[in-house]
Design an enzyme around this catalytic site. Structure first.
Site, PDB file in Angstrom:
ATOM      1  N   GLY A   1     -11.192-109.830  61.314  1.00 50.84           N
ATOM      2  CA  GLY A   1     -12.241-110.475  62.097  1.00 50.84           C
ATOM      3  C   GLY A   1     -11.814-111.794  62.716  1.00 50.84           C
ATOM      4  N   SER A   2     -12.212-112.036  63.958  1.00 57.34           N
ATOM      5  CA  SER A   2     -11.692-113.188  64.674  1.00 57.34           C
ATOM      6  C   SER A   2     -12.462-113.414  65.972  1.00 57.34           C
ATOM      7  CB  SER A   2     -10.204-112.968  64.969  1.00 57.34           C
ATOM      8  OG  SER A   2      -9.984-111.638  65.393  1.00 57.34           O
ATOM      9  N   ARG A   3     -11.921-114.265  66.859  1.00 54.87           N
ATOM     10  CA  ARG A   3     -12.613-114.603  68.104  1.00 54.87           C
ATOM     11  C   ARG A   3     -11.605-114.866  69.206  1.00 54.87           C
ATOM     12  NH1 ARG A   3     -15.966-119.959  67.906  1.00 54.87           N
ATOM     13  NH2 ARG A   3     -14.851-120.719  69.722  1.00 54.87           N
TER      14      ARG A   3
END
Length: 218
Positions: free
Chosen positions: A187-189
């Protein structure tokens, strides 16, 4: 220009195309699953390990998938699969579009425009959840592209689980729109900054597909 990639690991396992940079996570998981399955008939302990190990290996294959995409037309396309988390005007006139990537999304990022990579800078930092405001200080890789719209900044931001960002191309590389340029594990951006005068075509909460969803509006 061909996509920047290597055959590495991805040409075999159950026909799934896998992301470059997956090997350190995927190989031990698949090896454990294969070994436990091979021994399951002769060992109760191996049988107990085989089920969760196989499920984990299948999950890893899904997470590290790297599907082919037909690159859509448009001046600026999404660099990431995910959901638009925020759209924020910046002091210098640019607009930041932040895209949150959950562990279920494809985590290979793509070039939002054609151009030349003028900078790839790794900045150490924390690992709070990428949807949290404090993620502004997370581990990150800052990209700059020289494009027909001028300088375009894109930032890959690590999340609470994502402890590694893997750039695929170095400074000086010429990329075509939609080329694979890097991977964020788990999970990240991804943030992209649109130049002053470029209108945003997406909305907060909208799903995006890397190489397909157009970010700007004519």
């Amino acid at each position: 220009m061909p996509h920047s990639q290597t055959p590495a690991l991805r040409d075999s396992l159950v026909g799934v195309r896998l992301a470059r940079g997956a090997s350190p996570w995927l190989l031990p998981t698949v090896a454990t699953a294969a070994l436990s399955l091979a021994r399951a008939r002769r060992s109760g302990a191996a049988k107990a390990v085989a089920v969760p190990a196989t499920a984990l290996a299948a999950g890893m294959l899904w997470f590290f998938r790297d599907p082919e995409r037909e690159i859509a037309p448009g001046r600026v396309i999404s660099p990431a699969d995910g959901v638009v988390q925020s759209i924020m005007p910046w002091k210098d006139g640019r607009t930041r579009v932040a895209i949150f990537m959950s562990p279920l999304n494809v985590h290979v990022n793509r070039a939002p425009l054609s151009g030349t990579v003028t900078s790839v800078e790794h900045i150490p930092g924390g690992f709070v959840p990428a949807f949290n405001k404090e993620s502004e200080n997370n581990e990150r890789v800052v990209w700059h592209f020289d494009t027909e719209l001028g300088d375009i900044e894109m930032i890959q931001i690590a999340g609470a689980v994502a402890r590694r960002i893997v750039p695929y191309v170095p400074q000086g590389t010429k990329v075509e729109q939609g080329d694979r340029i890097g991977l964020i594990r788990f999970g990240s951006r991804v943030d992209i900054y649109l130049p002053e005068g470029v209108d945003v075509a997406v909305e907060v909460g909208q799903k995006t597909v890397a190489g397909v969803t157009r970010i700007d509006r004519d």
